[in-house]
Design a protein around this motif. Sequence first.
Motif, mmCIF file in Angstrom:
data_model
loop_
_atom_site.group_PDB
_atom_site.id
_atom_site.type_symbol
_atom_site.label_atom_id
_atom_site.label_comp_id
_atom_site.label_asym_id
_atom_site.label_seq_id
_atom_site.Cartn_x
_atom_site.Cartn_y
_atom_site.Cartn_z
ATOM 1 N N GLN A 115 0.816 -1.216 0.000
ATOM 2 C CA GLN A 115 0.000 0.000 0.000
ATOM 3 C C GLN A 115 0.852 1.270 0.000
ATOM 4 N N ASP A 116 2.148 1.117 0.213
ATOM 5 C CA ASP A 116 3.050 2.266 0.206
ATOM 6 C C ASP A 116 3.649 2.505 -1.178
ATOM 7 N N ILE A 117 3.124 1.808 -2.188
ATOM 8 C CA ILE A 117 3.642 1.883 -3.552
ATOM 9 C C ILE A 117 2.621 2.557 -4.460
ATOM 10 N N VAL A 118 3.092 3.572 -5.213
ATOM 11 C CA VAL A 118 2.227 4.304 -6.137
ATOM 12 C C VAL A 118 2.894 4.357 -7.509
ATOM 13 N N PRO A 119 2.542 3.443 -8.409
ATOM 14 C CA PRO A 119 3.159 3.442 -9.734
ATOM 15 C C PRO A 119 2.687 4.616 -10.590
ATOM 16 N N ILE A 120 3.541 5.036 -11.520
ATOM 17 C CA ILE A 120 3.220 6.181 -12.380
ATOM 18 C C ILE A 120 3.392 5.799 -13.854
ATOM 19 N N PRO A 121 2.555 4.909 -14.378
ATOM 20 C CA PRO A 121 2.672 4.561 -15.792
ATOM 21 C C PRO A 121 2.495 5.801 -16.658
ATOM 22 N N GLY A 122 3.320 5.902 -17.681
ATOM 23 C CA GLY A 122 3.248 7.060 -18.551
ATOM 24 C C GLY A 122 2.465 6.769 -19.812
ATOM 25 N N THR A 123 1.687 7.729 -20.258
ATOM 26 C CA THR A 123 1.011 7.637 -21.542
ATOM 27 C C THR A 123 0.556 9.022 -21.963
ATOM 28 N N LYS A 124 0.386 9.202 -23.249
ATOM 29 C CA LYS A 124 -0.181 10.443 -23.776
ATOM 30 C C LYS A 124 -1.498 10.175 -24.503
ATOM 31 N N ARG A 125 -2.004 8.957 -24.379
ATOM 32 C CA ARG A 125 -3.209 8.546 -25.112
ATOM 33 C C ARG A 125 -4.339 8.171 -24.149
ATOM 34 N N LEU A 126 -5.541 8.652 -24.475
ATOM 35 C CA LEU A 126 -6.711 8.408 -23.630
ATOM 36 C C LEU A 126 -6.988 6.928 -23.424
ATOM 37 N N ALA A 127 -6.928 6.164 -24.493
ATOM 38 C CA ALA A 127 -7.287 4.738 -24.386
ATOM 39 C C ALA A 127 -6.374 4.025 -23.403
ATOM 40 N N TYR A 128 -5.074 4.309 -23.454
ATOM 41 C CA TYR A 128 -4.137 3.652 -22.544
ATOM 42 C C TYR A 128 -4.326 4.150 -21.112
ATOM 43 N N LEU A 129 -4.631 5.420 -20.959
ATOM 44 C CA LEU A 129 -4.890 5.969 -19.626
ATOM 45 C C LEU A 129 -6.046 5.219 -18.961
ATOM 46 N N GLU A 130 -7.131 5.056 -19.690
ATOM 47 C CA GLU A 130 -8.299 4.399 -19.116
ATOM 48 C C GLU A 130 -8.043 2.908 -18.893
ATOM 49 N N GLU A 131 -7.298 2.303 -19.794
ATOM 50 C CA GLU A 131 -6.924 0.895 -19.603
ATOM 51 C C GLU A 131 -6.102 0.736 -18.326
ATOM 52 N N ASN A 132 -5.139 1.620 -18.130
ATOM 53 C CA ASN A 132 -4.295 1.545 -16.934
ATOM 54 C C ASN A 132 -5.107 1.730 -15.663
ATOM 55 N N ALA A 133 -6.052 2.655 -15.697
ATOM 56 C CA ALA A 133 -6.873 2.910 -14.509
ATOM 57 C C ALA A 133 -7.629 1.656 -14.082
ATOM 58 N N ARG A 134 -8.029 0.855 -15.048
ATOM 59 C CA ARG A 134 -8.782 -0.364 -14.742
ATOM 60 C C ARG A 134 -7.926 -1.431 -14.058
ATOM 61 N N ALA A 135 -6.628 -1.228 -14.002
ATOM 62 C CA ALA A 135 -5.773 -2.179 -13.280
ATOM 63 C C ALA A 135 -6.165 -2.262 -11.807
ATOM 64 N N LEU A 136 -6.767 -1.213 -11.290
ATOM 65 C CA LEU A 136 -7.194 -1.210 -9.889
ATOM 66 C C LEU A 136 -8.359 -2.161 -9.643
ATOM 67 N N ASP A 137 -8.996 -2.613 -10.719
ATOM 68 C CA ASP A 137 -10.085 -3.593 -10.590
ATOM 69 C C ASP A 137 -9.580 -5.027 -10.566
ATOM 70 N N VAL A 138 -8.290 -5.220 -10.879
ATOM 71 C CA VAL A 138 -7.731 -6.568 -10.993
ATOM 72 C C VAL A 138 -7.206 -7.017 -9.629
ATOM 73 N N THR A 139 -7.685 -8.154 -9.170
ATOM 74 C CA THR A 139 -7.227 -8.716 -7.898
ATOM 75 C C THR A 139 -6.360 -9.939 -8.175
ATOM 76 N N LEU A 140 -5.136 -9.901 -7.685
ATOM 77 C CA LEU A 140 -4.229 -11.038 -7.821
ATOM 78 C C LEU A 140 -4.200 -11.811 -6.506
ATOM 79 N N THR A 141 -4.429 -13.084 -6.582
ATOM 80 C CA THR A 141 -4.417 -13.929 -5.394
ATOM 81 C C THR A 141 -2.977 -14.245 -4.999
ATOM 82 N N PRO A 142 -2.766 -14.732 -3.774
ATOM 83 C CA PRO A 142 -1.420 -15.184 -3.408
ATOM 84 C C PRO A 142 -0.873 -16.210 -4.393
ATOM 85 N N GLY A 143 -1.754 -17.068 -4.911
ATOM 86 C CA GLY A 143 -1.318 -18.052 -5.897
ATOM 87 C C GLY A 143 -0.858 -17.394 -7.194
#
Length: 339
Positions: A282-310
């Motif tokens: 929770q102390d990590i804040v990534p800063i992916p770079g993009t100049k395109r709307l589509a990639y910006l919105e795609e990146n934002a959706r990464a917060l919806d992805v849950t990775l299990t311990p497995g």
Amino acid sequence: MSEPIFHSFPTRTLGTVDDGLQVSALGLGCMGMSEFYGARDDAQSMETLNRALDLGITFLDTADTYGLGHNEELIGRLIAERGRDAMKIATKFGIQREKGAYARDLNNDPAYVRTACEASLRRLGTDRIDLFYIHRVASDRPIEEPMSALAKLVAEGKVRHVGICEVGTETLRRAHAVHPVTALQSEYSLWTRDPEDGPLALCRELGIGFVPYSPLGRGFLTGQMTSADDLDDDDFRRAHPRFTDGNFQSNLSIVGHVKRLAAEKDCTPAQLALAWVLAQGQDIVPIPGTKRLAYLEENARALDVTLTPGDLDQLDRLMPPGIAHGERYTAEGMKGVNV
């Protein structure tokens, strides 16, 4: 105004909770809007910046060397349009270049720290910088000198928080002893895991936040490139060791692992790669770079992805530290890295 993706965009705190810097859980790296990643388009970039704010991505990362001031001026236009309180601005000093050149000199002279800060404030059109980083540490000057200069700027209210980029544990500890370091910014992704060898643990010991840049492996981990020919002629990645012939093809196996698990998780490879970085703490804040709307919105959706311990264990097995072929930068780009 476009519809938001999130009702309320998640936030994280860099530095100690009591006096840390609260920012959106995902930031936006703005460098490519000015140079290095092909031709720039200010109208496109402003559209993307405004959409980022609409989504709730309010942590914007720039530097005086990006476009030799152009990038900060671009953010200055956004500030004029949307208001200073709509965003948190991180910028940097310490790399000096000639126009059109990649070769750089490093300057950590205390007098230059002040000069650089005041120049950034003018270009941004603001009276304060939320997070001011030493972009690269010069080996010919004790870290205590620029840190002392930064402490004075904090006392004057021109800088709210101090950051430092790409340093080893000894330098980070010495810097933090002069003035609290709010954030360490270093390259960190599934193919660059160097910070796990000491710096990330020290950040947690000292209460320092961590800001990964290039969390998508300079776009490689998105799975959208098949060869260096996919890059513009003036894209600096054409000379990047990991994108050169031989290394490029070898590194495609890394993307294969990301693609397979992304398909299982019903997300894109970019979202999976970002979700992995976000899951490291929770102390990590990534800063992916993009100049395109589509990639910006795609990146934002990464917060919806849950990775299990497995899932995380599987990625660790398939993509251990050191898996990437090629150095992180050319010799010129490595100046001031891991000092």
